[in-house]
Design a protein around this motif. Structure first.
Motif, PDB file in Angstrom:
ATOM      1  N   MET A  87     113.112  47.707 -26.951  1.00 33.41           N
ATOM      2  CA  MET A  87     112.790  47.030 -28.519  1.00 33.41           C
ATOM      3  C   MET A  87     113.616  47.758 -29.494  1.00 33.41           C
ATOM      4  SD  MET A  87     109.873  44.683 -28.549  1.00 33.41           S
ATOM      5  CE  MET A  87     109.288  43.309 -27.569  1.00 33.41           C
TER       6      MET A  87
ATOM      7  N   ASN B 257     116.982  46.761 -30.513  1.00 24.22           N
ATOM      8  CA  ASN B 257     116.774  45.421 -31.384  1.00 24.22           C
ATOM      9  C   ASN B 257     116.816  45.905 -32.859  1.00 24.22           C
ATOM     10  OD1 ASN B 257     115.183  43.545 -32.898  1.00 24.22           O
ATOM     11  ND2 ASN B 257     114.400  42.562 -30.898  1.00 24.22           N
TER      12      ASN B 257
ATOM     13  N   PHE C 108     115.533  44.623 -35.587  1.00 27.42           N
ATOM     14  CA  PHE C 108     114.439  44.394 -36.256  1.00 27.42           C
ATOM     15  C   PHE C 108     113.141  44.953 -35.864  1.00 27.42           C
ATOM     16  CE2 PHE C 108     117.027  40.515 -36.075  1.00 27.42           C
ATOM     17  CZ  PHE C 108     117.351  40.405 -37.598  1.00 27.42           C
ATOM     18  N   ARG C 109     113.162  45.379 -34.591  1.00 22.43           N
ATOM     19  CA  ARG C 109     111.785  45.922 -34.039  1.00 22.43           C
ATOM     20  C   ARG C 109     112.053  47.592 -34.359  1.00 22.43           C
ATOM     21  NH1 ARG C 109     111.244  41.409 -33.932  1.00 22.43           N
ATOM     22  NH2 ARG C 109     110.439  42.138 -35.875  1.00 22.43           N
TER      23      ARG C 109
ATOM     24  N   GLN D 264     106.827  40.848 -43.078  1.00 22.53           N
ATOM     25  CA  GLN D 264     107.854  39.885 -42.257  1.00 22.53           C
ATOM     26  C   GLN D 264     108.183  40.291 -40.843  1.00 22.53           C
ATOM     27  OE1 GLN D 264     111.189  40.151 -45.155  1.00 22.53           O
ATOM     28  NE2 GLN D 264     110.164  38.767 -46.684  1.00 22.53           N
TER      29      GLN D 264
ATOM     30  N   TYR E 221     105.521  42.273 -35.506  1.00 18.69           N
ATOM     31  CA  TYR E 221     105.833  41.352 -34.271  1.00 18.69           C
ATOM     32  C   TYR E 221     104.467  41.099 -33.737  1.00 18.69           C
ATOM     33  CZ  TYR E 221     108.341  40.267 -30.038  1.00 18.69           C
ATOM     34  OH  TYR E 221     109.003  39.361 -29.083  1.00 18.69           O
TER      35      TYR E 221
ATOM     36  N   ALA F 204     104.016  37.706 -35.244  1.00 17.53           N
ATOM     37  CA  ALA F 204     104.827  36.752 -34.678  1.00 17.53           C
ATOM     38  C   ALA F 204     104.290  36.147 -33.254  1.00 17.53           C
ATOM     39  CB  ALA F 204     106.164  37.556 -34.445  1.00 17.53           C
TER      40      ALA F 204
ATOM     41  N   PHE G 115     103.728  32.317 -32.109  1.00 15.39           N
ATOM     42  CA  PHE G 115     104.652  32.025 -31.080  1.00 15.39           C
ATOM     43  C   PHE G 115     103.631  31.305 -29.846  1.00 15.39           C
ATOM     44  CE2 PHE G 115     108.276  35.091 -30.952  1.00 15.39           C
ATOM     45  CZ  PHE G 115     109.227  33.919 -31.379  1.00 15.39           C
TER      46      PHE G 115
ATOM     47  N   HIS H 112     111.161  27.871 -34.874  1.00 20.20           N
ATOM     48  CA  HIS H 112     109.604  27.963 -34.348  1.00 20.20           C
ATOM     49  C   HIS H 112     109.493  26.828 -33.405  1.00 20.20           C
ATOM     50  CE1 HIS H 112     106.450  30.905 -34.414  1.00 20.20           C
ATOM     51  NE2 HIS H 112     106.780  31.292 -35.526  1.00 20.20           N
TER      52      HIS H 112
ATOM     53  N   ALA I   7     112.337  29.384 -29.537  1.00 18.58           N
ATOM     54  CA  ALA I   7     111.021  29.925 -29.549  1.00 18.58           C
ATOM     55  C   ALA I   7     110.920  31.203 -28.097  1.00 18.58           C
ATOM     56  CB  ALA I   7     109.961  29.459 -29.542  1.00 18.58           C
TER      57      ALA I   7
ATOM     58  N   LEU J  92     113.934  33.793 -28.375  1.00 16.85           N
ATOM     59  CA  LEU J  92     113.921  34.926 -29.343  1.00 16.85           C
ATOM     60  C   LEU J  92     112.616  35.701 -29.121  1.00 16.85           C
ATOM     61  CD1 LEU J  92     114.101  33.154 -32.864  1.00 16.85           C
ATOM     62  CD2 LEU J  92     115.834  34.283 -31.542  1.00 16.85           C
ATOM     63  N   ARG J  93     111.547  35.253 -28.307  1.00 16.80           N
ATOM     64  CA  ARG J  93     110.565  35.910 -27.911  1.00 16.80           C
ATOM     65  C   ARG J  93     111.019  36.920 -26.747  1.00 16.80           C
ATOM     66  NH1 ARG J  93     106.444  32.241 -25.584  1.00 16.80           N
ATOM     67  NH2 ARG J  93     107.710  32.530 -23.751  1.00 16.80           N
TER      68      ARG J  93
ATOM     69  N   ALA K 179     113.713  38.023 -26.486  1.00 13.76           N
ATOM     70  CA  ALA K 179     114.633  38.833 -27.018  1.00 13.76           C
ATOM     71  C   ALA K 179     114.055  39.912 -27.940  1.00 13.76           C
ATOM     72  CB  ALA K 179     115.905  38.554 -27.628  1.00 13.76           C
ATOM     73  N   GLY K 180     112.714  39.817 -28.048  1.00 13.33           N
ATOM     74  CA  GLY K 180     111.905  40.662 -28.880  1.00 13.33           C
ATOM     75  C   GLY K 180     111.970  40.531 -30.353  1.00 13.33           C
ATOM     76  N   MET K 181     112.487  39.090 -30.495  1.00 11.49           N
ATOM     77  CA  MET K 181     112.721  38.759 -31.929  1.00 11.49           C
ATOM     78  C   MET K 181     111.867  37.698 -32.511  1.00 11.49           C
ATOM     79  SD  MET K 181     116.570  38.683 -32.027  1.00 11.49           S
ATOM     80  CE  MET K 181     117.725  40.235 -32.052  1.00 11.49           C
ATOM     81  N   HIS K 182     111.609  37.142 -33.742  1.00 11.71           N
ATOM     82  CA  HIS K 182     110.915  36.019 -34.135  1.00 11.71           C
ATOM     83  C   HIS K 182     111.766  35.405 -35.309  1.00 11.71           C
ATOM     84  CE1 HIS K 182     108.862  37.845 -37.407  1.00 11.71           C
ATOM     85  NE2 HIS K 182     108.729  38.983 -36.805  1.00 11.71           N
ATOM     86  N   PRO K 183     111.591  34.001 -35.489  1.00 14.26           N
ATOM     87  CA  PRO K 183     112.298  33.462 -36.670  1.00 14.26           C
ATOM     88  C   PRO K 183     112.141  34.107 -37.729  1.00 14.26           C
ATOM     89  CG  PRO K 183     111.111  31.658 -35.350  1.00 14.26           C
ATOM     90  CD  PRO K 183     110.756  33.045 -34.852  1.00 14.26           C
TER      91      PRO K 183
ATOM     92  N   ASP L  78     112.208  36.758 -38.639  1.00 12.37           N
ATOM     93  CA  ASP L  78     113.380  38.356 -38.825  1.00 12.37           C
ATOM     94  C   ASP L  78     114.626  37.712 -39.339  1.00 12.37           C
ATOM     95  OD1 ASP L  78     111.889  39.884 -37.468  1.00 12.37           O
ATOM     96  OD2 ASP L  78     112.620  39.504 -35.438  1.00 12.37           O
TER      97      ASP L  78
ATOM     98  N   ARG M 130     115.972  36.745 -42.361  1.00 18.55           N
ATOM     99  CA  ARG M 130     115.824  36.793 -43.675  1.00 18.55           C
ATOM    100  C   ARG M 130     117.076  36.459 -44.786  1.00 18.55           C
ATOM    101  NH1 ARG M 130     110.764  35.388 -45.174  1.00 18.55           N
ATOM    102  NH2 ARG M 130     109.721  35.689 -43.284  1.00 18.55           N
TER     103      ARG M 130
ATOM    104  N   ASP N  99     121.394  39.104 -41.434  1.00 20.88           N
ATOM    105  CA  ASP N  99     120.617  39.196 -40.221  1.00 20.88           C
ATOM    106  C   ASP N  99     121.191  38.660 -38.886  1.00 20.88           C
ATOM    107  OD1 ASP N  99     118.609  41.004 -41.685  1.00 20.88           O
ATOM    108  OD2 ASP N  99     117.503  39.260 -42.315  1.00 20.88           O
TER     109      ASP N  99
ATOM    110  N   HIS O  57     122.429  40.096 -35.655  1.00 16.86           N
ATOM    111  CA  HIS O  57     121.534  40.629 -34.442  1.00 16.86           C
ATOM    112  C   HIS O  57     120.844  39.424 -33.588  1.00 16.86           C
ATOM    113  CE1 HIS O  57     121.869  44.391 -36.907  1.00 16.86           C
ATOM    114  NE2 HIS O  57     121.258  43.518 -37.962  1.00 16.86           N
ATOM    115  N   PHE O  58     120.925  38.407 -33.797  1.00 16.44           N
ATOM    116  CA  PHE O  58     120.757  37.259 -33.072  1.00 16.44           C
ATOM    117  C   PHE O  58     121.588  36.854 -32.051  1.00 16.44           C
ATOM    118  CE2 PHE O  58     117.896  36.956 -36.648  1.00 16.44           C
ATOM    119  CZ  PHE O  58     116.700  36.449 -36.315  1.00 16.44           C
TER     120      PHE O  58
END
Lengths: 187, 441
Positions: free
Chosen positions: A107, A111, A113-114, A144, A147, A150, A154, B68, B74, B77-78, B80-84, B86, B88, B92, B95-96
């Motif tokens: 990550m 990634n 964001f991470r 924000q 994780y 988050a 989830f 979400h 959901a 994204l999880r 991929a190590g992301m969340h909604p 992210d 903003r 951005d 990156h999704f």
């Protein structure tokens, strides 16, 4: 001098993808940062104890990744400038590893964001400030990106979805049962 | 041979239609439809890019909640190590992960959020003319959206509606489906679906006197051959390449503005072709965001819907840039729009024929992909992927009939079955090609 996330990310993008540091060497690279700031680094035994009591499955790869980021960017140099003696090095490291607990090395590598979260958590734990950003804005941005929060969201959303799906399934079954009973009565 | 003999109703391939008759239930949505048109207008005249982006980004709050609530998004994204959270800003988005059309087709029932009873969801199936058919879940407002967008387009075209306007959906597809329903959401109007296959189509149009006509190029062509028909305030067409000559005939000779819009079943309306600069498609922001500076169309839907679409790639080509158009539009414009490219077949008489005139033949066939190539004056090669032998046979018969109707005396269509996997390119194939060069060149 304040930390700059875009600059650090640029430097990281130019660095090799994988960390070349085995665990012992990675620990040495991290300790070296404190040494350069004229602070006594945590003893090797402190790391062993941390891993035994508060370590987790991803801890070793996180240590290796941190060493890689410190060695291949200006993060090390800026951290040395930011460190003061208000907290012990181990307290700072404990806070850092606790806050990045769910982040894998992959990550942080791939990634956006991470990676930003990883850098920001480190900067906060080391008492640093970010270029062109107020402390309040930095705090908000980390909230924000969090994780851990988050993952909790989830799980809560998944549980809520399952509960609602079960409720609807039950309603359907009851409707089917009522229909079947009514049909039987007419016959 | 007349067009009617080819487009005979007994071809029987029209999908079964379910027509909602409870049209009074549209009334509570009228303020929403007015607000949609107002917001589209406001953004289309906003010159400042930063302000425009801020208005688009304001829609991300709703998208985050929807992501979400969507089991598919959901989980994706999880993983991929992301969340909604992210998401903003518009920057951005890159990156999704991208949502391919095939993925939407495979997970169509897991992508929607859990609908409520008031969502009044339906499942519609895209026709699959230029790609695999996709099941699409739509809520009531998804179904009504075109009427909201139509208000905006009427204003752009400077068209004025009479009281209780009549809208005609002029249908050139086989099957001859017709119906009439009230249309409270558009100034208490009415909608009539009229089939050009019916003998009394022109008579019906005289009676209805439509203010707005929706059709495909085949229907518009039928209209141009009948100059005595009443003149609507606006004609709209979508989903296919619109030949310039046809647009010119309608606009110049009949005095009717023709608005070509780009929409897909999955996303709803995405852009409309500029009335002043053909080939420039102005994006329906802030309802949708088409990512700038990409060679493929990548859509994020920002209008609330039961089906959240994040970085969806419908398979069309084109590049989006910020634009200040001569028509007065300020916003993002799609150019180099492909996947539905122009092609002209060469008839034995030397006449160039728009290849899209035979596109109706491919409607409602569950084809993975197809390509029709003219390789000789009377010879065509039809490459098909994912079609059975009986399907291919029926398709060839219709195609030969359609080509005869367009001027080929004895067209030959050879069929070649292709491996579906080999055709699973991210973009839609160019479905028509001509390898025949005009004599004397």
């Amino acid at each position: 001098m304040a930390f700059s996330i875009p600059r650090l990310r640029e430097q990281l993008a130019a660095a090799p993808l994988a960390s070349p540091y085995p665990h012992e060497l990675a620990v040495a690279v991290i300790c070296d940062v404190f040494r350069a700031a004229n602070q006594r680094p945590p003893r090797r035994e402190a790391f062993v104890q941390f891993e035994r009591h508060r370590g987790h499955a991803l801890w070793r790869e996180q240590v290796s990744m941190l060493a890689h980021v410190l060695a291949s960017t200006s993060l090390r140099e800026e951290t040395v400038k930011a460190l003061d003696t208000t907290r012990t090095p181990m307290a700072r490291l404990e806070q850092f590893f606790q806050e990045i607990e769910p982040l894998t090395a992959e990550m942080v590598r791939a990634n956006a964001f991470r990676q930003e979260e990883f850098l920001r958590v480190w900067i906060r734990a080391m008492g640093g400030a970010l270029e062109n950003e107020t402390p309040a804005a930095s705090k908000q941005r980390l909230e924000q990106l969090d994780y851990r929060k988050a993952m909790a969201d989830f799980r809560a959303a998944e549980a809520a979805r399952k509960k609602e799906a079960d409720r609807r399934e039950q309603l359907l079954q009851e409707a089917a049962r009522r229909e079947a009973e009514a049909r039987g009565w007419r016959e | 041979m007349s067009p009617v003999s080819v487009l005979a109703p007994d071809l029987g391939v029209a999908p079964r239609a379910r027509i909602r008759r409870d049209t009074a239930t549209q009334r509570p949505h009228i303020p929403w439809a007015e607000a949609v048109a107002r917001e589209l207008s406001a953004l289309a005249s906003l010159a400042d890019e930063a302000q425009a982006r801020a208005r688009v980004e304001a829609r991300l709050d709703g998208l985050r909640l929807a992501l979400h609530a969507s089991p598919f998004h959901a989980r994706r994204l999880r993983d991929a190590g992301m969340h909604p959270g992210d998401l903003r800003g518009l920057d951005d988005l890159r990156h999704f992960p991208v949502l391919e059309r095939a993925t939407l087709a495979a997970h169509w029932d897991a992508i929607p959020t859990l609908p409520t009873a008031s969502s009044e969801c339906v499942v519609v199936r895209s026709s699959g003319t230029t790609g695999a058919p996709v099941n699409v879940v739509r809520d009531r407002r998804d179904c009504l959206l075109m009427w909201a967008v139509l208000r905006f387009l009427l204003a752009r075209a400077g068209a004025r509606l009479p009281r209780r306007p009549r809208v005609v959906l002029l249908d050139a597809l086989p099957g001859g489906l017709e119906y009439s329903v009230r249309l409270p959401i558009l100034e208490d109007g009415a909608l009539h679906r009229v089939s050009v296959l019916r003998a009394d189509a022109a008579e019906r149009l005289h009676r209805v006197r439509p203010a707005v006509v929706f059709s495909d190029p085949e229907g518009l062509r039928w209209w141009t051959a009948r100059p005595e028909l009443p003149r609507p305030a606006l004609m709209l067409t979508s989903a296919q390449h619109l030949p310039t000559a046809l647009r010119d005939t309608l606009t110049r000779d009949l005095g009717v503005p023709v608005l070509n819009y780009y929409a897909t079943t999955e996303t709803g309306p995405l852009a409309w072709e500029c009335l002043r600069t053909p080939g420039h498609f102005h994006v329906f922001a802030p309802d949708v965001w088409l990512e700038p500076d990409s060679d493929d169309v990548v859509v994020t839907r920002l209008r609330p819907s039961v089906l959240p679409l994040l970085r969806y790639r419908p398979g069309d080509r084109g590049t989006v840039r910020r634009d200040a158009c001569a028509c007065g539009f300020r916003g993002w414009t799609l150019t180099g729009f492909g996947g539905r490219g122009a092609c002209r077949f060469l008839a034995p008489t030397g006449r160039a024929v728009d290849a899209w005139a035979v596109a109706w033949v491919f409607k409602h066939h569950a084809l993975r992909a197809f390509r029709l190539t003219q390789d000789a004056p009377e010879g065509f090669l039809l490459e098909l992927a994912g079609a059975s032998e009986p399907e291919a046979h029926a398709l060839t018969e219709r195609l030969v009939a359609a080509l005869r109707n367009l001027g080929w005396a004895s067209p030959r269509v050879a069929v070649r079955h292709e491996d579906a996997a080999a055709w699973s390119a991210p973009a839609k194939p160019q479905p028509f090609r001509c390898l025949v060069t005009p004599q004397g060149h």
